[in-house]
Write an enzyme that holds these catalytic residues in place. Structure first.
Site, short mmCIF file in Angstrom:
data_model
loop_
_atom_site.label_atom_id
_atom_site.label_comp_id
_atom_site.label_asym_id
_atom_site.label_seq_id
_atom_site.Cartn_x
_atom_site.Cartn_y
_atom_site.Cartn_z
N TYR A 27 0.85 -1.20 0.00
CA TYR A 27 0.00 0.00 0.00
C TYR A 27 0.88 1.26 0.00
O TYR A 27 0.62 2.22 -0.72
CB TYR A 27 -0.95 0.01 1.22
N SER A 109 -3.64 13.81 6.76
CA SER A 109 -4.63 13.50 5.74
C SER A 109 -6.05 13.56 6.31
O SER A 109 -6.24 13.41 7.51
CB SER A 109 -4.32 12.10 5.23
N GLN A 130 -4.94 18.11 5.02
CA GLN A 130 -5.26 17.77 3.63
C GLN A 130 -6.73 17.40 3.56
O GLN A 130 -7.19 16.45 4.19
CB GLN A 130 -4.37 16.61 3.19
N TYR A 132 -10.08 16.23 1.47
CA TYR A 132 -10.77 15.69 0.29
C TYR A 132 -12.17 16.27 0.30
O TYR A 132 -12.76 16.46 1.37
CB TYR A 132 -10.87 14.16 0.36
N THR A 158 -6.76 18.41 -1.99
CA THR A 158 -6.22 17.48 -3.00
C THR A 158 -7.20 17.41 -4.17
O THR A 158 -8.38 17.13 -3.98
CB THR A 158 -5.99 16.10 -2.38
N ARG A 167 -4.79 0.85 -8.30
CA ARG A 167 -3.62 0.41 -7.54
C ARG A 167 -3.62 -1.11 -7.50
O ARG A 167 -4.26 -1.74 -6.66
CB ARG A 167 -3.63 1.05 -6.16
N LYS A 255 -3.32 20.76 -4.10
CA LYS A 255 -2.34 19.67 -4.24
C LYS A 255 -2.76 18.77 -5.39
O LYS A 255 -3.89 18.25 -5.39
CB LYS A 255 -2.30 18.87 -2.94
N HIS A 279 0.38 12.78 -6.81
CA HIS A 279 -0.02 11.88 -5.72
C HIS A 279 0.97 10.71 -5.61
O HIS A 279 0.58 9.58 -5.32
CB HIS A 279 -1.44 11.36 -5.98
N ASP A 310 6.30 18.25 -5.24
CA ASP A 310 5.93 17.11 -4.36
C ASP A 310 6.03 15.79 -5.11
O ASP A 310 5.28 15.54 -6.05
CB ASP A 310 4.49 17.31 -3.88
N GLY A 312 8.70 11.96 -5.50
CA GLY A 312 9.92 11.41 -6.08
C GLY A 312 11.19 11.75 -5.33
O GLY A 312 12.25 11.20 -5.61
N ILE A 313 11.08 12.64 -4.34
CA ILE A 313 12.29 13.09 -3.62
C ILE A 313 12.81 11.95 -2.73
O ILE A 313 12.09 11.47 -1.87
CB ILE A 313 11.96 14.31 -2.72
N GLY A 333 6.26 12.10 0.56
CA GLY A 333 5.54 11.18 1.44
C GLY A 333 6.38 9.97 1.81
O GLY A 333 6.72 9.74 2.97
N ARG A 334 6.75 9.18 0.79
CA ARG A 334 7.44 7.93 1.10
C ARG A 334 8.78 8.17 1.79
O ARG A 334 9.26 7.30 2.52
CB ARG A 334 7.63 7.11 -0.17
C1 LIG Z 1 0.87 5.61 1.60
C2 LIG Z 1 0.51 6.94 1.02
C3 LIG Z 1 -0.68 7.53 1.42
C4 LIG Z 1 -1.04 8.78 0.89
N1 LIG Z 1 -2.19 9.37 1.33
C5 LIG Z 1 -2.53 10.59 0.84
C6 LIG Z 1 -3.71 11.24 1.29
O1 LIG Z 1 -4.45 10.73 2.12
N2 LIG Z 1 -4.00 12.45 0.75
C7 LIG Z 1 -3.20 13.05 -0.18
O2 LIG Z 1 -3.52 14.14 -0.65
N3 LIG Z 1 -2.08 12.46 -0.61
C8 LIG Z 1 -1.73 11.26 -0.11
N4 LIG Z 1 -0.58 10.66 -0.56
C9 LIG Z 1 0.31 11.38 -1.50
C10 LIG Z 1 1.36 12.19 -0.76
O3 LIG Z 1 0.78 13.30 -0.11
C11 LIG Z 1 2.43 12.73 -1.73
O4 LIG Z 1 1.80 13.46 -2.74
C12 LIG Z 1 3.24 11.62 -2.36
O5 LIG Z 1 3.62 10.69 -1.36
C13 LIG Z 1 4.47 12.19 -3.03
O6 LIG Z 1 5.24 11.19 -3.61
P1 LIG Z 1 6.46 10.48 -2.86
O7 LIG Z 1 5.88 9.43 -2.00
O8 LIG Z 1 7.29 9.94 -3.97
O9 LIG Z 1 7.17 11.53 -2.07
C14 LIG Z 1 -0.20 9.41 -0.06
C15 LIG Z 1 0.99 8.81 -0.44
C16 LIG Z 1 1.36 7.59 0.09
C17 LIG Z 1 2.67 6.97 -0.33
#
Ligand SMILES: Cc1cc2nc3c(=O)[nH]c(=O)nc-3n(C[C@H](O)[C@H](O)[C@H](O)COP(=O)(O)O)c2cc1C
Length: 382
Positions: A27, A109, A130, A132, A158, A167, A255, A279, A310, A312-313, A333-334
């Site tokens: 996930y 989130s 964030q 929705y 978002t 996915r 976003k 995302h 936002d 890929g970093i 995020g990751r």
């Molecule tokens: C496990 C996971 C859950 C995420 N949940 C949300 C979310 O609830 N709302 C949202 O706007 N973005 C969500 N995102 C996107 C992140 O805010 C972000 O845009 C994204 O992780 C950026 O890419 P990166 O993981 O390569 O840094 C999620 C990303 C991941 C990996």
């Protein structure tokens, strides 16, 4: 592998994979369709070289900057991500505390596992919520009111999740929120007993920002795709975004923008910032990577709205390249989620220590003392 063996974000990913049941790891790690966009989000940085300038007197450097009216110790935001309690029992609290320790912005989130109120009183570091847009207008209004009362610094709407991305790793694993223990998934959880015990014995999973309104918060297991496809409002338009900005009245960020025309529309509705984002590749596969899209967006609206790159970093140098291309700040995020999954707050702190160190070392080797000195003159695309 232990936490002290982690020297970069890829190491945290390996440790997270070791510690998590595979549906949970997939996930976090997974993305939409063929995951081309997720891969491109990071590889886009490899096509751009940094041009260092030497003998620049870099004895004292300052990587801090102002973003959305608040000081940030680094040009890096921890993007809002869902369901953190599932990744590690310390969940959002760990990320919030680590962000505060490092003087950074972070986001929670709509699908956070800790309430808006608790996060509001837990840390004083700048925080975004964030949002929705749900079909249930009462839910949207109540979230905005709760963010005002809890003194959040920004609402980030978002706009790239009008339906769920496909996915496929989640479809194969049957990942739901909260995780459902079925005969077919039981093995994946049973072979990670430490995670399973923490999950079962620690605080119960909840989605406290939704649970007064929708079944997704009641403990009933739903797939994230079902939540997106049934709860969110696919009719939302620029007028909806503008109405939300007005109702909120504070700093407002959109976003999920990758088009220069949309960036212009964001300026027109009075947004303060945009997150150039797809995302993390989890929505439209084949869509443009933030770093690829950045220059045309900066050329269109730079200086009129704050621009956050936002996705890929994974390295400090990726942050420097984003700034050089004209972003005001980077986010991800990751980069902290793998670390959270690997070791809770200690993991996130170690990841931030490494990234801070990479950003500072990179600035010195580039011959700059502030982020503002990075511009396109210091980059070359191959
Ligand atoms: C496990 C996971 C859950 C995420 N949940 C949300 C979310 O609830 N709302 C949202 O706007 N973005 C969500 N995102 C996107 C992140 O805010 C972000 O845009 C994204 O992780 C950026 O890419 P990166 O993981 O390569 O840094 C999620 C990303 C991941 C990996």
């Amino acid at each position: 592998m232990r936490l002290t063996d982690c020297h970069n974000i890829a190491d945290f990913r390996r440790l997270a994979k070791q510690r998590l049941p595979w549906p949970v790891f997939d996930y976090i790690d997974g993305a939409a369709d063929d995951e081309l966009t997720k891969a491109r989000n990071t590889s886009a940085f490899d096509e751009c070289d940094l041009v260092p300038e030497v003998l620049a007197g870099v004895g004292a450097i300052d990587p801090s900057l102002s973003i959305l009216g608040r000081r940030s110790a680094l040009p890096l935001i921890l993007s809002p991500t869902a369901l953190q309690r599932v990744f590690h029992w310390q969940g959002e609290r760990a990320v919030a505390r680590a962000a505060e320790k490092f003087g950074l912005w972070f986001g929670i989130s709509s699908l956070a596992t800790v309430s808006i109120e608790e996060i509001g009183s837990l840390v004083s570091t700048p925080k975004m919520f964030q949002l929705y847009v749900h079909k249930d207008k009462g839910l949207n209004r109540s979230m905005i009111a709760r963010c005002k009362a809890a003194k959040f610094d920004c609402i980030t709407l978002t706009v790239d999740t009008i339906v769920s991305g496909k996915r496929e790793r989640c479809m194969r694993s049957g990942f739901t929120s909260p995780p459902k223990f079925t005969p077919s998934s039981a093995l994946s959880y049973a072979i990670k007993p430490r995670w399973a015990l923490d999950y079962v014995l620690r605080e119960k999973f909840a989605l406290p920002n939704l649970d007064t309104h929708v079944s997704a918060g009641t403990g009933e297991a739903v797939s994230i795709a079902d939540y997106f496809n049934t709860m969110l409002d696919p009719t939302m338009t620029w007028a909806t975004a503008e109405a939300i900005r007005q109702e909120w009245g504070g700093s407002f960020c959109l976003k999920g923008i990758v088009s220069a025309r949309d960036a212009r529309r964001a300026v027109e509705i009075g947004a303060d910032a945009i997150m150039v984002s797809n995302h993390g590749g989890r929505q439209l596969d084949g869509s443009r990577a933030p770093f690829d899209a950045l220059r045309e967006i900066v050329d269109a609206v730079g200086g009129e709205i704050e621009i956050i790159c936002d996705g890929g970093i994974r390295r400090g140098t990726h942050v420097l390249k984003a700034l050089g291309a004209g972003a005001d700040c980077a986010s991800g995020g990751r980069l902290y989620l793998y670390a959270l999954a690997a070791a809770g707050q200690a993991g996130v702190e170690r990841a931030l220590t490494l990234l801070k160190d990479e950003i500072e070392r990179g600035m010195k080797l580039m011959g700059v003392t502030t982020p503002q000195q990075l511009d396109r003159e210091r980059l070359r695309w191959r």
